[in-house]
Design a protein around this motif. Structure first.
Motif, PDB file in Angstrom:
ATOM      1  N   UNK A  56      13.458 -22.918  17.910  1.00 33.31           N
ATOM      2  CA  UNK A  56      13.024 -22.328  16.605  1.00 33.31           C
ATOM      3  C   UNK A  56      12.948 -23.380  15.583  1.00 33.31           C
ATOM      4  N   UNK A  57      13.690 -24.576  15.618  1.00 29.42           N
ATOM      5  CA  UNK A  57      13.957 -25.676  15.045  1.00 29.42           C
ATOM      6  C   UNK A  57      12.538 -26.339  14.865  1.00 29.42           C
ATOM      7  N   UNK A  58      12.247 -26.939  16.196  1.00 31.93           N
ATOM      8  CA  UNK A  58      11.164 -27.642  16.440  1.00 31.93           C
ATOM      9  C   UNK A  58       9.761 -26.991  15.891  1.00 31.93           C
ATOM     10  N   UNK A  59       9.817 -25.437  16.364  1.00 31.07           N
ATOM     11  CA  UNK A  59       8.520 -24.912  16.034  1.00 31.07           C
ATOM     12  C   UNK A  59       8.331 -24.695  14.428  1.00 31.07           C
ATOM     13  N   UNK A  60       9.505 -24.562  13.757  1.00 28.82           N
ATOM     14  CA  UNK A  60       9.351 -24.302  12.261  1.00 28.82           C
ATOM     15  C   UNK A  60       9.100 -25.563  11.705  1.00 28.82           C
ATOM     16  N   UNK A  61       9.509 -26.679  12.172  1.00 33.88           N
ATOM     17  CA  UNK A  61       8.959 -27.936  11.612  1.00 33.88           C
ATOM     18  C   UNK A  61       7.844 -28.134  11.927  1.00 33.88           C
ATOM     19  N   UNK A  62       7.141 -28.085  13.071  1.00 38.70           N
ATOM     20  CA  UNK A  62       5.949 -28.270  13.416  1.00 38.70           C
ATOM     21  C   UNK A  62       4.827 -27.469  12.719  1.00 38.70           C
ATOM     22  N   UNK A  63       5.132 -26.169  12.614  1.00 40.96           N
ATOM     23  CA  UNK A  63       4.224 -25.443  12.030  1.00 40.96           C
ATOM     24  C   UNK A  63       4.016 -25.555  10.261  1.00 40.96           C
ATOM     25  N   UNK A  64       5.501 -25.583   9.969  1.00 37.22           N
ATOM     26  CA  UNK A  64       5.476 -25.805   8.630  1.00 37.22           C
ATOM     27  C   UNK A  64       4.932 -26.961   7.755  1.00 37.22           C
ATOM     28  N   UNK A  65       5.272 -28.048   8.517  1.00 42.48           N
ATOM     29  CA  UNK A  65       4.867 -29.380   7.981  1.00 42.48           C
ATOM     30  C   UNK A  65       3.331 -29.619   8.250  1.00 42.48           C
ATOM     31  N   UNK A  66       2.764 -29.102   9.511  1.00 43.41           N
ATOM     32  CA  UNK A  66       1.470 -28.947   9.790  1.00 43.41           C
ATOM     33  C   UNK A  66       0.780 -28.282   8.771  1.00 43.41           C
ATOM     34  N   UNK A  67       0.992 -26.964   8.381  1.00 47.92           N
ATOM     35  CA  UNK A  67       0.526 -26.110   7.616  1.00 47.92           C
ATOM     36  C   UNK A  67       0.332 -26.732   6.161  1.00 47.92           C
ATOM     37  N   UNK A  68       1.493 -27.301   5.834  1.00 48.56           N
ATOM     38  CA  UNK A  68       1.484 -28.164   4.362  1.00 48.56           C
ATOM     39  C   UNK A  68       0.479 -28.954   4.171  1.00 48.56           C
ATOM     40  N   UNK A  69       0.610 -30.007   5.093  1.00 45.46           N
ATOM     41  CA  UNK A  69      -0.117 -30.957   5.352  1.00 45.46           C
ATOM     42  C   UNK A  69      -1.639 -31.010   5.153  1.00 45.46           C
ATOM     43  N   UNK A  70      -2.051 -29.855   6.074  1.00 44.51           N
ATOM     44  CA  UNK A  70      -3.633 -29.437   6.422  1.00 44.51           C
ATOM     45  C   UNK A  70      -3.993 -28.791   4.996  1.00 44.51           C
ATOM     46  N   UNK A  71      -2.970 -28.045   4.260  1.00 48.36           N
ATOM     47  CA  UNK A  71      -3.316 -27.344   2.967  1.00 48.36           C
ATOM     48  C   UNK A  71      -3.733 -28.614   2.040  1.00 48.36           C
ATOM     49  N   UNK A  72      -2.697 -29.552   2.045  1.00 47.86           N
ATOM     50  CA  UNK A  72      -3.148 -30.923   1.089  1.00 47.86           C
ATOM     51  C   UNK A  72      -4.372 -31.509   1.511  1.00 47.86           C
TER      52      UNK A  72
END
Length: 107
Positions: A56-72
């Motif tokens: 849960x922790x790893x996937x939340x960080x992986x998907x969340x940070x990835x999503x935010x950075x890709x949007x940027x």
């Protein structure tokens, strides 16, 4: 060490997703190869991360940070519009990742 692996997995996923834009439906060889190899490497590194971190922790960080950075990346480098709604969405994604991590630390 697991957070370093996770950071590398995120970086690989960001590169792969950026290349996916330029693959034109997997009709261009080099961007398609970068996409495929990047995602394989990202998932491999994520699997190594899961030996030490909860899924849960790893996937939340992986998907969340990835999503935010890709949007940027889309807004800064690919000419996508920067709107208040997009910025709010990025903030909500980051806030959600933080809440998930705080909730995980409490248990």
């Amino acid at each position: 060490m697991p957070y370093v692996l996770l950071g590398c997995a995120i970086g690989s996923e960001i590169i792969a997703t950026s290349a996916l834009k330029y693959s034109e439906g997997f009709t261009r060889l080099w961007p398609s190869l970068v996409t495929a190899v990047g995602y394989l490497f990202a998932f491999y590194l994520l699997s190594l991360t899961l030996k030490s971190l909860s899924v849960g922790t790893a996937y939340a960080i992986w998907s969340g940070v990835g999503t935010a950075v890709i949007a940027a990346v889309g807004m800064v480098f690919m000419g996508e519009a920067m709107t208040a709604a997009k910025l709010a969405g990025i903030a909500l994604v980051i806030g959600g990742v933080v809440l998930l991590n705080v909730g995980s630390a409490a248990h």
